[in-house]
Design a protein around this motif. Sequence first.
Motif, PDB file in Angstrom:
ATOM      1  N   ALA A   1     -29.122  -3.118   9.925  1.00  0.00           N
ATOM      2  CA  ALA A   1     -28.867  -1.717  10.256  1.00  0.00           C
ATOM      3  C   ALA A   1     -30.142  -1.060  10.745  1.00  0.00           C
ATOM      4  O   ALA A   1     -31.249  -1.460  10.382  1.00  0.00           O
TER       5      ALA A   1
ATOM      6  N   PHE B   1     -24.092  -1.692   5.276  1.00  0.00           N
ATOM      7  CA  PHE B   1     -24.328  -2.134   6.650  1.00  0.00           C
ATOM      8  C   PHE B   1     -23.160  -1.864   7.586  1.00  0.00           C
ATOM      9  O   PHE B   1     -23.187  -2.281   8.734  1.00  0.00           O
ATOM     10  N   GLY B   2     -22.111  -1.176   7.094  1.00  0.00           N
ATOM     11  CA  GLY B   2     -21.078  -0.710   8.021  1.00  0.00           C
ATOM     12  C   GLY B   2     -19.662  -1.144   7.760  1.00  0.00           C
ATOM     13  O   GLY B   2     -18.767  -0.799   8.530  1.00  0.00           O
TER      14      GLY B   2
ATOM     15  N   VAL C   1     -28.481   5.044   8.815  1.00  0.00           N
ATOM     16  CA  VAL C   1     -29.155   4.330   7.732  1.00  0.00           C
ATOM     17  C   VAL C   1     -30.231   5.205   7.106  1.00  0.00           C
ATOM     18  O   VAL C   1     -30.499   5.115   5.901  1.00  0.00           O
TER      19      VAL C   1
END
Length: 200
Positions: free
Chosen positions: A168, A98-99, A117
């Motif tokens: 995301a 998710f980053g 994603v």
Amino acid sequence: MRFWRDSRRTERRDGSGPTTRRDARAQTTIDFAIGAGVFLLAVAFVIAFIPSMLSPFAGGGQEDTVVADRVASNLVGGVLSAPETPYRVDGECAAVFFGASVMGDFDCGFDPDAVTVNERVGVSSRVNLHITIDGDRSGDGIERLCWDNAERRVVEADASGCDVRFEAGQSPPTDTGSVVVAWRAVSLAGETGQLEVRVW
């Protein structure tokens, strides 16, 4: 076909004595048609509505349903968890997905250098995706989960240490009828969570 006969004794009009009148009544074609129609309507209701109640999807077309199901299954079956322990999501893998910045010993089922994603789950860029993980870590209801970089642990999104939300993709449209949702119950950081994949 069974017939029911009702014999009643009545007086003759001339008063000379009783006579017997026979009334015959049987099941008619209309009775049969109504019964068959009710049965067919019940069968049609079961075929139309029961499968959708038991299916782990909501809304959308057939292609979107297949994509949502495949992405959700891949995420819980090896992308965010070890293949030998499916549905047990690794918190650090989820954070990177998710980053969050890549952890020192990265061993998850996706390419951390992938920009979008869609690239991380192996889906065409033409497909609109939105992926989230929710859970109840504080006992006050289901909320979006988050990653605390300082303490390297999963927290709820409203916690003070929330650095990377487990969310995301693109924002889903307001017209929810065009969105397909696939969800999976997962174990995350020792507690039950819910992964949702939206496709439109």
